[in-house]
Design a protein around this motif. Structure first.
Motif, mmCIF file in Angstrom:
data_model
loop_
_atom_site.group_PDB
_atom_site.id
_atom_site.type_symbol
_atom_site.label_atom_id
_atom_site.label_comp_id
_atom_site.label_asym_id
_atom_site.label_seq_id
_atom_site.Cartn_x
_atom_site.Cartn_y
_atom_site.Cartn_z
ATOM 1 N N GLU A 92 0.812 -1.220 0.000
ATOM 2 C CA GLU A 92 0.000 0.000 0.000
ATOM 3 C C GLU A 92 0.844 1.268 0.000
ATOM 4 O O GLU A 92 0.496 2.267 -0.637
ATOM 5 C CB GLU A 92 -0.921 -0.008 1.218
ATOM 6 C CG GLU A 92 -1.864 1.181 1.279
ATOM 7 C CD GLU A 92 -2.837 1.098 2.442
ATOM 8 O OE1 GLU A 92 -3.628 2.054 2.631
ATOM 9 O OE2 GLU A 92 -2.802 0.081 3.187
ATOM 10 N N TYR A 93 1.964 1.226 0.708
ATOM 11 C CA TYR A 93 2.782 2.430 0.845
ATOM 12 C C TYR A 93 4.121 2.301 0.122
ATOM 13 O O TYR A 93 5.104 2.941 0.503
ATOM 14 C CB TYR A 93 3.024 2.722 2.323
ATOM 15 C CG TYR A 93 1.781 3.119 3.079
ATOM 16 C CD1 TYR A 93 1.262 4.412 3.001
ATOM 17 C CD2 TYR A 93 1.118 2.183 3.875
ATOM 18 C CE1 TYR A 93 0.115 4.763 3.691
ATOM 19 C CE2 TYR A 93 -0.036 2.530 4.575
ATOM 20 C CZ TYR A 93 -0.528 3.822 4.478
ATOM 21 O OH TYR A 93 -1.663 4.169 5.162
ATOM 22 N N LYS A 94 4.159 1.502 -0.928
ATOM 23 C CA LYS A 94 5.434 1.250 -1.597
ATOM 24 C C LYS A 94 6.074 2.531 -2.143
ATOM 25 O O LYS A 94 7.304 2.682 -2.113
ATOM 26 C CB LYS A 94 5.254 0.228 -2.717
ATOM 27 C CG LYS A 94 4.305 0.658 -3.832
ATOM 28 C CD LYS A 94 4.195 -0.446 -4.890
ATOM 29 C CE LYS A 94 3.261 -0.009 -6.027
ATOM 30 N NZ LYS A 94 3.153 -1.078 -7.056
ATOM 31 N N ASP A 95 5.259 3.464 -2.637
ATOM 32 C CA ASP A 95 5.816 4.704 -3.181
ATOM 33 C C ASP A 95 6.423 5.568 -2.079
ATOM 34 O O ASP A 95 7.505 6.140 -2.249
ATOM 35 C CB ASP A 95 4.731 5.488 -3.927
ATOM 36 C CG ASP A 95 4.256 4.778 -5.194
ATOM 37 O OD1 ASP A 95 5.036 3.966 -5.729
ATOM 38 O OD2 ASP A 95 3.115 5.020 -5.620
ATOM 39 N N SER A 96 5.707 5.675 -0.952
ATOM 40 C CA SER A 96 6.220 6.463 0.171
ATOM 41 C C SER A 96 7.454 5.814 0.770
ATOM 42 O O SER A 96 8.426 6.500 1.129
ATOM 43 C CB SER A 96 5.141 6.611 1.248
ATOM 44 O OG SER A 96 4.022 7.317 0.757
ATOM 45 N N ILE A 97 7.436 4.492 0.869
ATOM 46 C CA ILE A 97 8.582 3.771 1.430
ATOM 47 C C ILE A 97 9.815 3.964 0.555
ATOM 48 O O ILE A 97 10.934 4.077 1.052
ATOM 49 C CB ILE A 97 8.247 2.274 1.587
ATOM 50 C CG1 ILE A 97 7.174 2.083 2.666
ATOM 51 C CG2 ILE A 97 9.491 1.460 1.939
ATOM 52 C CD1 ILE A 97 6.630 0.678 2.764
ATOM 53 N N ALA A 98 9.598 4.031 -0.758
ATOM 54 C CA ALA A 98 10.717 4.200 -1.688
ATOM 55 C C ALA A 98 11.433 5.527 -1.470
ATOM 56 O O ALA A 98 12.610 5.678 -1.841
ATOM 57 C CB ALA A 98 10.208 4.107 -3.130
ATOM 58 N N ASN A 99 10.762 6.505 -0.847
ATOM 59 C CA ASN A 99 11.374 7.810 -0.603
ATOM 60 C C ASN A 99 12.154 7.856 0.707
ATOM 61 O O ASN A 99 12.820 8.857 0.979
ATOM 62 C CB ASN A 99 10.286 8.895 -0.571
ATOM 63 C CG ASN A 99 9.645 9.104 -1.940
ATOM 64 O OD1 ASN A 99 10.315 9.009 -2.966
ATOM 65 N ND2 ASN A 99 8.350 9.386 -1.957
ATOM 66 N N LEU A 100 12.052 6.797 1.508
ATOM 67 C CA LEU A 100 12.800 6.737 2.756
ATOM 68 C C LEU A 100 14.256 6.358 2.484
ATOM 69 O O LEU A 100 14.590 5.907 1.394
ATOM 70 C CB LEU A 100 12.165 5.707 3.702
ATOM 71 C CG LEU A 100 10.726 5.960 4.143
ATOM 72 C CD1 LEU A 100 10.217 4.780 4.970
ATOM 73 C CD2 LEU A 100 10.628 7.257 4.949
ATOM 74 N N SER A 101 15.074 6.530 3.483
ATOM 75 C CA SER A 101 16.470 6.115 3.328
ATOM 76 C C SER A 101 16.530 4.601 3.182
ATOM 77 O O SER A 101 15.605 3.881 3.571
ATOM 78 C CB SER A 101 17.280 6.548 4.561
ATOM 79 O OG SER A 101 16.869 5.808 5.706
ATOM 80 N N VAL A 102 17.637 4.121 2.638
ATOM 81 C CA VAL A 102 17.805 2.677 2.458
ATOM 82 C C VAL A 102 17.704 1.962 3.801
ATOM 83 O O VAL A 102 17.089 0.898 3.916
ATOM 84 C CB VAL A 102 19.163 2.369 1.788
ATOM 85 C CG1 VAL A 102 19.400 0.865 1.743
ATOM 86 C CG2 VAL A 102 19.206 2.955 0.375
ATOM 87 N N GLY A 103 18.287 2.569 4.835
ATOM 88 C CA GLY A 103 18.241 1.958 6.155
ATOM 89 C C GLY A 103 16.835 1.804 6.685
ATOM 90 O O GLY A 103 16.468 0.755 7.231
#
Length: 254
Positions: A75-86
């Motif tokens: 559901e939040y794959k786009d938002s998660i992609a904007n987070l740091s790799v860690g």
């Protein structure tokens, strides 16, 4: 997504306060089962103020929230992609887990469950790795960098203590060993700062088996009427200082 991180941050605060912690394991005939890690921090509802004004306002009303991380990742794959790799890795580590949190300011209730299924008891050691991934999640403004370390920061594959489990159909074992003495001492130094808050906390294990328990390696355990469930508790601080006090062997009836 921000509200999700607010819920996670509130649950994280629970780890730093006077809670009752329980480790609940349900084992089936074939050795598979479910593990649920629970915390009850109902006595510490006032600590929400530590989260900051925005988070405190957000959680001033009753919350009954369940996060299935497998669905959350989609559901939040786009938002998660904007987070740091860690941060992405920490969320990914929670993929097979489900979180349920209830907060009711009026009734002064606050508790949290983290659970997952397993195919074999040996997989249970990953529970603490997941706990630490969860502890370290941060939203944009919902968690403070100045918060003390979680009491569980020493446990898991990247900590100073390794907890493992085994089950062969007759004998169930829980084994904890300190694998890095220096790192363990550092974690204790940090925990000492929170000792007053955690001093009254208990760590309770509830193990549910498909057969009756024949013997339990520690004195003071309690059993259900059919002896298929065994409960044992120790002081939470005692467990953190000496993880081996929860080295347990359970022998089941044939």
């Amino acid at each position: 997504m921000k509200k999700v991180f607010t819920v996670l941050s509130c649950a994280f605060i629970m780890l730093l306060t006077s809670c009752q912690f329980s480790e609940n394991i349900y084992i089936n005939e074939d050795g598979s089962g479910k593990v649920k890690f629970s915390m009850d921090a109902s006595e510490m509802m006032d600590v929400l103020g530590q989260l900051g004004e925005n988070a405190s306002d957000e959680m001033s009303k009753a919350v009954d929230s369940t996060i299935v991380f497998k669905d959350f990742l989609v559901e939040y794959k786009d938002s998660i992609a904007n987070l740091s790799v860690g941060e992405q890795e920490k969320i990914k580590a929670m993929e097979d887990y489900k979180i349920h949190m209830v907060m009711d300011p009026d009734k002064k209730k606050m508790f949290f469950d983290l659970e997952t299924d397993f195919d074999d008891a040996s997989e249970l050691r990953d529970m603490y790795k997941a706990m630490n991934s969860f502890n370290n999640l941060k939203g944009d403004d919902t968690a403070s960098d100045n918060l003390p370390l979680s009491p569980f920061s020493s446990m898991g594959n990247e900590g100073s203590t390794l907890v493992s489990y085994s089950y062969d159909g007759t004998v169930f074992r829980r084994n904890a060993e300190i694998i890095d003495l220096e790192k363990h001492q550092k974690s204790l130094d940090s925990i000492d700062k929170s000792a007053l808050m955690l001093g009254s906390s208990k760590y309770i294990i509830n193990y549910h088996f498909p057969k009756a328990v024949k013997s339990f390696s520690k004195e003071g355990a309690m059993y259900s009427d059919d002896r298929k469930t065994v409960t044992y508790e120790v002081g939470f601080i005692d467990m953190l200082k000496d993880p081996e006090i929860l080295n347990i062997e359970v022998v089941l009836e044939d």
